[in-house]
Scaffold this motif. Sequence first.
Motif, PDB file in Angstrom:
ATOM      1  N   SER A  45       0.875  -1.365  -0.089  1.00 32.32           N
ATOM      2  CA  SER A  45      -0.049   0.073  -0.038  1.00 32.32           C
ATOM      3  C   SER A  45       0.837   1.216  -0.113  1.00 32.32           C
ATOM      4  O   SER A  45       1.954   1.370   0.542  1.00 32.32           O
ATOM      5  N   ARG A  47       0.902   5.704   0.001  1.00 32.88           N
ATOM      6  CA  ARG A  47       0.631   7.090   0.458  1.00 32.88           C
ATOM      7  C   ARG A  47       1.195   8.207  -0.283  1.00 32.88           C
ATOM      8  O   ARG A  47       2.229   8.144  -0.286  1.00 32.88           O
ATOM      9  N   GLN A  93      -4.312   6.915  -1.798  1.00 33.35           N
ATOM     10  CA  GLN A  93      -3.763   5.812  -1.374  1.00 33.35           C
ATOM     11  C   GLN A  93      -4.031   4.789  -2.805  1.00 33.35           C
ATOM     12  O   GLN A  93      -4.940   5.038  -3.435  1.00 33.35           O
TER      13      GLN A  93
END
Length: 474
Positions: A45, A47, A93
């Motif tokens: 993931s 950001r 995201q």
Amino acid sequence: MLFRNTRSLLIAGILLSGVAAQAQADLPDFTSLVEKASPAVVNISTRQKVADRSANQLIPDLEGLPPIFREFFERGFPRSPSDSGKNRQREAQSLGSGFIISEDGYVLTNNHVVADADEITVRLPDRSELTAKLVGTDPRTDVALLKIESKNLPAVKIGKSSDLKVGEWVVAIGSPFGFDHSVTAGIVSATGRSLPSENYVPFIQTDVAINPGNSGGPLFNLKGEVVGINSQIFTTRTGGFMGLSFAIPIDVAMDVANQLKAGGKVSRGWLGVAIQEVNKDLAESFGLERPAGALVAQVMEDGPAAKAGLKVGDVILSVNGKPVVMSADLPHLIGTMKPGSKAELGVVRGGDRKTLTVTVGALPETDEELLAANKGSGSDLNSSRLGVRVSELSAEQKKTLDVQTGVVVSEVTNGPAALIGLRPGDVITHLGNQPIESARSFIKIAAELPANRSVSMRVLRQGRASFITFRLTE
């Protein structure tokens, strides 16, 4: 009679059961493979801070919505005058997959999964999360190498994508739509596939179900070895799986990973030519037995190919003995070579076969550098046979177009020139496999062209070169 029919039905049932059992026995069992391989597959993931286009206090909290819906609502709410000039940011995201290639924490994934990320998090199968350092990326192959600080991690086994056979079973593990460690299976549909936007990756095509979130995840063979990185899908506007998935061969990915680990960047071979496909008409025009090879449409000045004597109109049929069947094979073969190495090119020129030795150059790192590397007055003369009026190139045109000879199209009338789409401003450098030295030589060559046979013409339009073919009926 009833007994006989019952007996026949029983025998038929037993035979069908046996066929079904045999068919089931022929299908692979993926359970052991998945149990051993899954611990090395991770969720990734990211950001990233991006400009907040909404900047409006009237807009409700949209962060919980998927990005596609959030952007829809943001566009639908007008900005308030009080917010003009403010430089607000919001956090974007993304989710993807990856896999651990070494016990000390090196992780492979796709470049597009981590591109422009401010923070990268790797989640292991035990749900522990580690911040990853970006070692390096290679946008041309869509490969990224990450590093997480840990020891004794489970790592995948690396296989050989070059050993893959069309029709063999393969398995993908990843996080489609965020569903961790989803397993899908299928077969290899093709190897060595070229995609329009990718020149340096001979993709593995499969029918394995791949969806958003699978990107960067591993593709396994039945031995449990990674043979590819799931990268792209062919889809309609829905964005969903359509039965066509593409994976980066692990041989390519590991070469990239090793270079990134060693120096943080990737170098690949380069010839300095523009090429195009050889179709049936071009093959006939250039004296080839069948359509094959890469037709050289442009040779960059002072490039590796120019220094080796490669010329416009040459057809490259092999590199170090490996056949060039499709023009897209050439970038794959040259790209894997180290700059400074020697390549033996099998070439057809004017119907004759010859071998040229070229010292492979280094592909410019950016598109701007690549573009920079690829950088007449007189009376009009008319060819009524072709239906085109041409004039000499000025000195400024020759300098701008980086050509020494050729003519510029000043007018297109009826005839073959109009049928093949010539336009005023096009520059013709070759006709019938012969270089055009002047407007007069163009008219002379045009008058001597054979009838009822494919004839090639090399045309420069807006700096881009290509060969086109046509036939003269008389």
